[in-house]
Scaffold this motif. Sequence first.
Motif, PDB file in Angstrom:
ATOM      1  N   MET A 131       0.837  -1.208   0.000  1.00 56.88           N
ATOM      2  CA  MET A 131       0.000   0.000   0.000  1.00 56.88           C
ATOM      3  C   MET A 131       0.872   1.258   0.000  1.00 56.88           C
ATOM      4  O   MET A 131       0.524   2.265  -0.633  1.00 56.88           O
ATOM      5  N   GLN A 132       1.988   1.200   0.685  1.00 61.59           N
ATOM      6  CA  GLN A 132       2.913   2.346   0.660  1.00 61.59           C
ATOM      7  C   GLN A 132       3.468   2.546  -0.750  1.00 61.59           C
ATOM      8  O   GLN A 132       3.525   3.670  -1.254  1.00 61.59           O
ATOM      9  N   GLU A 141      -5.471  -0.651  -7.027  1.00 66.82           N
ATOM     10  CA  GLU A 141      -4.365  -1.425  -7.585  1.00 66.82           C
ATOM     11  C   GLU A 141      -3.912  -2.520  -6.622  1.00 66.82           C
ATOM     12  O   GLU A 141      -3.681  -3.663  -7.022  1.00 66.82           O
ATOM     13  N   VAL A 142      -3.819  -2.168  -5.346  1.00 69.55           N
ATOM     14  CA  VAL A 142      -3.390  -3.176  -4.363  1.00 69.55           C
ATOM     15  C   VAL A 142      -4.429  -4.291  -4.277  1.00 69.55           C
ATOM     16  O   VAL A 142      -4.100  -5.472  -4.223  1.00 69.55           O
ATOM     17  N   HIS A 176       0.922   6.155  -7.267  1.00 70.14           N
ATOM     18  CA  HIS A 176      -0.267   6.879  -7.721  1.00 70.14           C
ATOM     19  C   HIS A 176      -0.338   8.311  -7.189  1.00 70.14           C
ATOM     20  O   HIS A 176      -1.337   8.986  -7.377  1.00 70.14           O
ATOM     21  N   ASP A 177       0.715   8.736  -6.512  1.00 69.10           N
ATOM     22  CA  ASP A 177       0.737  10.097  -5.986  1.00 69.10           C
ATOM     23  C   ASP A 177      -0.487  10.310  -5.068  1.00 69.10           C
ATOM     24  O   ASP A 177      -1.248  11.265  -5.247  1.00 69.10           O
ATOM     25  N   GLY A 178      -0.653   9.406  -4.099  1.00 68.71           N
ATOM     26  CA  GLY A 178      -1.844   9.429  -3.245  1.00 68.71           C
ATOM     27  C   GLY A 178      -1.772  10.438  -2.125  1.00 68.71           C
ATOM     28  O   GLY A 178      -2.386  10.237  -1.068  1.00 68.71           O
ATOM     29  N   PHE A 179      -1.015  11.499  -2.326  1.00 65.12           N
ATOM     30  CA  PHE A 179      -0.896  12.525  -1.282  1.00 65.12           C
ATOM     31  C   PHE A 179      -0.278  13.779  -1.876  1.00 65.12           C
ATOM     32  O   PHE A 179       0.336  13.723  -2.945  1.00 65.12           O
ATOM     33  N   VAL A 238      -7.862   6.422  -4.109  1.00 66.73           N
ATOM     34  CA  VAL A 238      -8.747   5.337  -4.568  1.00 66.73           C
ATOM     35  C   VAL A 238      -8.004   4.468  -5.587  1.00 66.73           C
ATOM     36  O   VAL A 238      -8.055   3.230  -5.524  1.00 66.73           O
ATOM     37  N   ASN A 239      -7.262   5.119  -6.510  1.00 71.26           N
ATOM     38  CA  ASN A 239      -6.500   4.343  -7.502  1.00 71.26           C
ATOM     39  C   ASN A 239      -5.476   3.433  -6.833  1.00 71.26           C
ATOM     40  O   ASN A 239      -5.297   2.277  -7.230  1.00 71.26           O
ATOM     41  N   ALA A 240      -4.807   3.958  -5.824  1.00 70.90           N
ATOM     42  CA  ALA A 240      -3.790   3.159  -5.120  1.00 70.90           C
ATOM     43  C   ALA A 240      -4.435   1.935  -4.467  1.00 70.90           C
ATOM     44  O   ALA A 240      -3.917   0.811  -4.565  1.00 70.90           O
TER      45      ALA A 240
END
Lengths: 326, 213
Positions: free
Chosen positions: B144-145, B205-206, B151-154, B200-202
């Motif tokens: 997840m990290q 994918e996981v 996905h640039d989740g931040f 959400v994309n990240a």
Amino acid sequence: MKQFQYVHPASQAAVLDAIAKPGSKIIAGGTNLVDLMKKGVMSPDKLIDINNLPLNTINTSPNGLHIGALTLNSVLSENSLVLDKHPLLAMALKAGASPQLRNMATVGGNMMQRTRCAYFYDTAMPCNKRAPGTGCGAMGGYNRMHAIFGASPQCIAVHPSDMCVALAALDATVTIAGKKGERRIPFTEFHRLPGEHPEMDNHLAAGEMILGLDIPDNNFSKNSYYLKVRDRQSYAFALVSVAAALEIQGGVIKQARLAMGGVAHKPWRLFDAEKFLAGKALTEENFNKAAQLAMLGAKAREYNAFKIKLAPATIAEALKHAGGLV
Amino acid sequence: MSDKKPIISPDSEGISNGTRRDFIKQSSVLTAVALTPGTVVHAASDHMDEQIAAVFEKMPLKMEVNGKPHSLQVEPRSTLLDILREQLDLTGTKKGCDHGQCGACTVHVDGHRVNSCLTLGVMVNGKRITTIEGLAKGEELHPMQEAFLKHDGFQCGYCTPGQIMSAVACIREGHANSEGEIREYMSGNICRCGAYPNIVNAIQEVKAGGQAV
């Protein structure tokens, strides 16, 4: 947060001994109480952690489905017996709070949660619920979230729970323990209207605790729906919510159960609308008439007049979902 | 609030504001503690005078954090969040709102995600805690990290530890089966930068990758 003593009794008798003392407060999940203690709204001298007690069971009983007071909201919302017998309750639970909070919050704690009225939370403001006799900040203040039914000149706060709205509709009963033994009361009579004593949210007496709930078996499971209208799509308190349950036989409503959240100091059961619907056909017209009946006696304040239109629309929409019209 | 009173006040003003009963309670607690060796107070903690425990006694807290056992002494009012950050120096878990509204403090207790800001430390005695620091295996990031990086989740990153702890739980709970379900079950984690689509994309994918999280 003010300092307090913490005890973790091993038995119900020890809990009842401990809560008999003034200044004592039960803690279960703590999601509301710890928040209120941080804000200085509540400042118990002593917390009685009841998590040692065996009150987290969900099982069928002669009284229907029994739910222990320490059952977590998350566990209850995914329990197979609940999903099968009372999907309305599962829907209401999932509409409340966030997954993290539901993993902490218990059934008993959900019933005991305090209003989210901003004037109750703000210790700089008057509030008859927090500090009796100081007045009501909401009455002439920003009262958009507040009650349209059953309010008093002392308090126009609403009860924040979703779970309790479903339980009121499902004719649940509450089992309460005190030093003199146990008693059972209808769920609809657990919470109270503010009247002259808004500091009291419910009829739990000093020294009493909630042991659990029973929901009688019913024929509503195929036709029930919980509709919550809020400012954002998830994780917000209700502006208005409706629990609707119908028993349908041959295309006709045999009996109905309806309760509303976000409109009163307690889960607001719509008995007149239920009576009207019994024996009626499943039509939008009947649902609208029931909704209009439910609104008799509603009273808006300056900023919550929108609820006078929103509430009946939500009732009719919930009935349409429950009745399979949408 | 009108009934808010200091239990112990070092100055005379605090005592004069209290009732006579408070004063007696306070003085006897002071005297009792002054005369009682710490070891005795501690040994008697199960049966001790409630007033003493109320004011002075730190309570023992044993918990496992990221696989490591800890034995601590904490005030009953200390939250798990503050204990992690201030006593164990695990500052990955963030304090956002401190009132259970933002999810920045999300950790796992016995595998379940909770808001550590609303969890009293004394109530997780004997439990197993996992924080953001406990997800990676050495230098190898948790899937997840990795996905949040990819996905640039931040943007600012402040909510990210809570988002990731919640995201892992979301998949484990079986609530990551669609974008709508992910958004609903991630609703307890607020991101003021608005990185939601990438978060959400990240997660998707996981989830699609099928790795054990």
